[in-house]
Design a protein around this motif. Structure first.
Motif, mmCIF file in Angstrom:
data_model
loop_
_atom_site.group_PDB
_atom_site.id
_atom_site.type_symbol
_atom_site.label_atom_id
_atom_site.label_comp_id
_atom_site.label_asym_id
_atom_site.label_seq_id
_atom_site.Cartn_x
_atom_site.Cartn_y
_atom_site.Cartn_z
ATOM 1 N N HIS A 82 -43.369 7.347 50.509
ATOM 2 C CA HIS A 82 -44.070 8.627 50.556
ATOM 3 C C HIS A 82 -43.093 9.761 50.859
ATOM 4 O O HIS A 82 -42.303 9.683 51.801
ATOM 5 C CB HIS A 82 -45.177 8.575 51.618
ATOM 6 N N GLY A 83 -43.140 10.806 50.052
ATOM 7 C CA GLY A 83 -42.285 11.972 50.255
ATOM 8 C C GLY A 83 -40.936 11.902 49.564
ATOM 9 O O GLY A 83 -40.204 12.893 49.533
ATOM 10 N N GLU A 84 -40.602 10.755 48.982
ATOM 11 C CA GLU A 84 -39.314 10.588 48.293
ATOM 12 C C GLU A 84 -39.501 10.709 46.779
ATOM 13 O O GLU A 84 -40.550 10.368 46.249
ATOM 14 C CB GLU A 84 -38.717 9.209 48.607
ATOM 15 N N PRO A 85 -38.475 11.202 46.046
ATOM 16 C CA PRO A 85 -38.580 11.241 44.587
ATOM 17 C C PRO A 85 -38.920 9.856 44.023
ATOM 18 O O PRO A 85 -38.436 8.838 44.503
ATOM 19 C CB PRO A 85 -37.175 11.674 44.149
ATOM 20 N N LEU B 38 -44.180 12.281 42.865
ATOM 21 C CA LEU B 38 -43.050 13.202 42.938
ATOM 22 C C LEU B 38 -42.074 12.823 41.833
ATOM 23 O O LEU B 38 -41.727 11.650 41.682
ATOM 24 C CB LEU B 38 -42.375 13.110 44.310
ATOM 25 N N SER B 39 -41.657 13.816 41.055
ATOM 26 C CA SER B 39 -40.774 13.546 39.916
ATOM 27 C C SER B 39 -39.557 12.739 40.373
ATOM 28 O O SER B 39 -39.006 12.979 41.446
ATOM 29 C CB SER B 39 -40.340 14.848 39.248
ATOM 30 N N PRO B 40 -39.164 11.744 39.553
ATOM 31 C CA PRO B 40 -38.109 10.838 39.985
ATOM 32 C C PRO B 40 -36.712 11.454 39.967
ATOM 33 O O PRO B 40 -35.958 11.300 40.916
ATOM 34 C CB PRO B 40 -38.207 9.669 39.011
ATOM 35 N N SER B 41 -36.361 12.131 38.890
ATOM 36 C CA SER B 41 -35.041 12.744 38.787
ATOM 37 C C SER B 41 -35.044 13.682 37.599
ATOM 38 O O SER B 41 -35.849 13.517 36.679
ATOM 39 C CB SER B 41 -33.952 11.680 38.617
ATOM 40 N N ASP C 145 -36.681 19.289 38.750
ATOM 41 C CA ASP C 145 -35.910 18.738 39.860
ATOM 42 C C ASP C 145 -36.598 17.508 40.426
ATOM 43 O O ASP C 145 -37.819 17.365 40.350
ATOM 44 C CB ASP C 145 -35.757 19.772 40.983
ATOM 45 N N ALA C 146 -35.820 16.633 41.025
ATOM 46 C CA ALA C 146 -36.388 15.461 41.691
ATOM 47 C C ALA C 146 -37.276 15.912 42.842
ATOM 48 O O ALA C 146 -36.961 16.872 43.547
ATOM 49 C CB ALA C 146 -35.270 14.555 42.208
ATOM 50 N N GLY C 147 -38.397 15.208 43.019
ATOM 51 C CA GLY C 147 -39.279 15.477 44.147
ATOM 52 C C GLY C 147 -40.329 16.544 43.912
ATOM 53 O O GLY C 147 -41.021 16.922 44.849
ATOM 54 N N PRO D 136 -43.941 17.743 42.894
ATOM 55 C CA PRO D 136 -45.245 17.073 42.775
ATOM 56 C C PRO D 136 -45.832 17.188 41.367
ATOM 57 O O PRO D 136 -45.667 18.207 40.692
ATOM 58 C CB PRO D 136 -46.132 17.824 43.769
#
Length: 151
Positions: A65-68, A90-93, A102-104, A106
């Motif tokens: 939770h909260g990580e890309p 959250l977008s991975p990368s 960008d990573a992370g 929503p």
């Protein structure tokens, strides 16, 4: 006459069974999400994770939770197997996002799926189509005929 009695008895039994005793999709499920490379240069990715259906409600999650790369998949599976789910994450990368997000960052995507007794599939379509596959995991304590989980 006997045939009418048997038919009436079967019909009455079907309505008398509690919902939990009727066949359903409840149990543990393996989930795979696969997003292919897209024409705009975004790299494909694939996640394998587990989820559970309880009372017809699916909940699955991948990552921290909260990580890309974190994703949850939630929604109702109807008795006929149709499901309208919501994937939030959250977008991975940047290289895996069609718009180089960008990573992370929503996101929320609607997922249309269909389940059968032991398998299912679904997809989301945004700027590219990503596919879900579902495989019911055996639980010998509640389904002694299921045998071991498939690999």
């Amino acid at each position: 006459m006997r045939a009418m009695f048997v038919a009436a008895l079967l019909a009455a039994t079907a309505f008398a069974l509690p919902a939990a005793a009727q066949p359903g999709f409840d149990g543990s499920w393996a989930v795979n999400l696969t997003c292919p490379d897209d024409a705009g240069g975004a790299k494909g990715f694939s996640y394998d994770f587990n989820g559970r259906i309880d009372g017809g409600l699916l909940h699955a999650r991948h990552g921290i939770h909260g990580e890309p790369g974190f994703i949850t998949l939630d929604g109702q599976v109807s008795p006929n197997g149709d499901a309208n789910l919501i994937a939030e994450g959250l977008s991975p990368s940047p290289n895996a996002s069609p718009d180089n997000t960008d990573a992370g960052i929503p996101y929320t995507h609607p997922v249309t799926a269909h389940f059968e007794a032991r398998r299912g599939n679904g997809s989301w379509t945004t700027t590219r189509e990503c596919d879900f596959t579902f495989r019911k995991l055996a639980d010998p304590s509640t389904d002694p005929e299921a045998g071991p989980a498939e690999n």
